[in-house]
Scaffold this motif. Structure first.
Motif: not given
Length: 444
Positions: A229, A248, A253-256, A258-259, A284
């Protein structure tokens, strides 16, 4: 009698040899050139000699302009003497050449004790300077990182902090609005650079830099530290609010968002806590500018966006109940959005009336007041960058000797006007919310 004299002579030689060895050892340990130490001692000896023969009054200076005076330290034996010699060109203020055949020893009787004190003081000072220079060199490699510092005291408007091996300064422009720095308080700071303060190089740290927020995210969010990210854009109004656009990296497929937020907001809350409850908007990142502008102006919704890519300007038409949300308190939301994207944003109501216009160059709310640069800098140094601050601490403006009466009037008038506008917009928004259910019920 001869044996006593020989022993005394041997003791003197031993002492002098120890002196030379000590200089060499100190120079090696502290990474100082031995020659620099000897030159500093010689300069100190000459100054001490001048004071001794002239007295405390500088007007009694006995140095004859026809002569060149200098001190010498024997680097082998440690002997210290003061000499004078006739100048070859005494009328030339820049030419200090002298007749080497007529050098005369003018070392006063009993000067040895003074010479020893001078040598000791010079060595101690040189060691301190060398240590300070070494600390500066070490921290030069750490510029762009964060450290935890402990507040020592205030020096004028600067905050002095202990950051480990050395001390650092935090000038007013690097301090956070609304923060008060108490002795022994521990806080994270960003090492911004090396500057000259009081004629000496000093480490400058910041609590206001946007990079501090970036480094805190890297510390708290493993995905950012790992590179899955990335923070694409960041705009900050220190102590008030920060907008961060994250994405990301390709193929993941990482949720930026949410991370960065973390489970139940635990990650972002740690950062907010470190920043003394500064608000953080995590949005985002989009390659499409229309989407990016809409995200940057959140939480406002249903906006009509007309972006001019050539001139880097955007016109936003907001519904009546979204105008104040788009602009934000004191223009904060639209100001940070313009700063985040590097564009000029004009917000209009549906009837075409301009509600706000930001160029993207405004750093603080007061930058839209049309103040003189000197007035603006004075308010920043006082941490009065919003109308709320100005009105809450109006006595700091009213009693300020660095501002003219006209400047004080402009600042306070602007602040009161901004407060009135915000109050009106807030009342309108509340009224719109109260009327919405009634209108829907009537339509039904």
């Amino acid at each position: 009698m001869r044996k006593i004299t020989d022993k005394k002579s041997q003791a003197q030689k031993a002492a002098r040899s120890e002196f030379s060895a000590a200089i060499a050892q100190i120079a090696a340990e502290r990474k100082i050139e031995p020659q620099a130490i000897f030159e500093a001692i010689e300069a100190g000896l000459l100054s001490a000699y001048r004071k001794q023969v002239s007295g405390e009054n500088d007007e009694n200076d006995v140095f004859d302009n026809q002569f060149y005076y200098f001190a010498k330290v024997d680097q082998v034996t440690g002997g210290m003497q003061v000499f004078k010699a006739p100048r070859l060109h005494p009328d030339d203020e820049e030419d200090f050449s002298y007749d080497e055949k007529k050098i005369e020893d003018v070392t006063p009787a009993g000067f040895g004790r003074i010479a020893a004190q001078v040598a000791k003081q010079v060595i101690i000072q040189r060691v301190r300077d060398a240590e300070r220079d070494q600390i500066i060199t070490d921290y030069s490699d750490k510029i762009g990182t964060i450290v935890t510092g402990q507040v020592l005291r205030m020096e004028g408007k600067n905050v002095l902090l202990d950051i480990g091996r050395g001390n650092a300064y935090m000038p007013p422009k690097e301090q956070m609005r609304g923060e008060f720095y108490k002795s022994n308080a521990r806080l994270a700071v960003y090492i911004k650079g090396i500057e000259e303060i009081n004629k000496r190089k000093a480490i400058i740290v910041s609590r206001a830099a946007g990079e501090l927020v970036q480094e805190l995210f890297a510390r708290e969010v493993p995905e950012i530290n790992a590179g899955t990210v990335v923070i694409k854009l960041l705009a900050r109004e220190a102590g008030v609010r920060t907008k961060v656009a994250v994405a990301s990296t390709g193929g993941t497929s990482v949720d930026p968002v949410g991370s960065c937020v973390g489970q139940r907001g635990v990650r972002v809350q740690e950062i907010i806590k470190e920043l003394n409850n500064e608000k953080i908007d995590i949005i985002p990142y989009f390659d499409d500018m229309q989407q990016m502008i809409a995200a940057a102006l959140a939480p406002a919704e249903n906006l009509k966006i007309d972006y001019d890519a050539d001139n880097k300007t955007v016109e936003v038409i907001a519904p009546a109940d979204q105008v104040s949300l788009t602009i934000g308190r004191g223009g904060q939301n639209v100001r940070l959005a313009a700063k985040l994207l590097g564009i000029s944003i004009t917000v209009k109501s549906e009837d075409g009336q301009v509600a706000s216009k930001m160029s993207g160059n405004e750093e603080y709310e007061i930058d839209s007041y049309g103040l003189a640069p000197e007035t603006r800098e004075e308010l920043v140094s006082l941490k009065l960058t919003t109308y709320g601050d100005i009105l809450r601490f109006s006595e700091r403006v009213e009693n300020n000797d660095n501002l003219t009466e006209e400047e004080k009037k402009i600042v306070l008038t602007q602040a009161k006007q901004r407060e009135e506008i915000d109050d009106q917009e807030h009342a309108a928004r509340v009224a719109a919310k109260e009327n919405t259910p009634k209108e829907e019920k009537a339509d039904a």
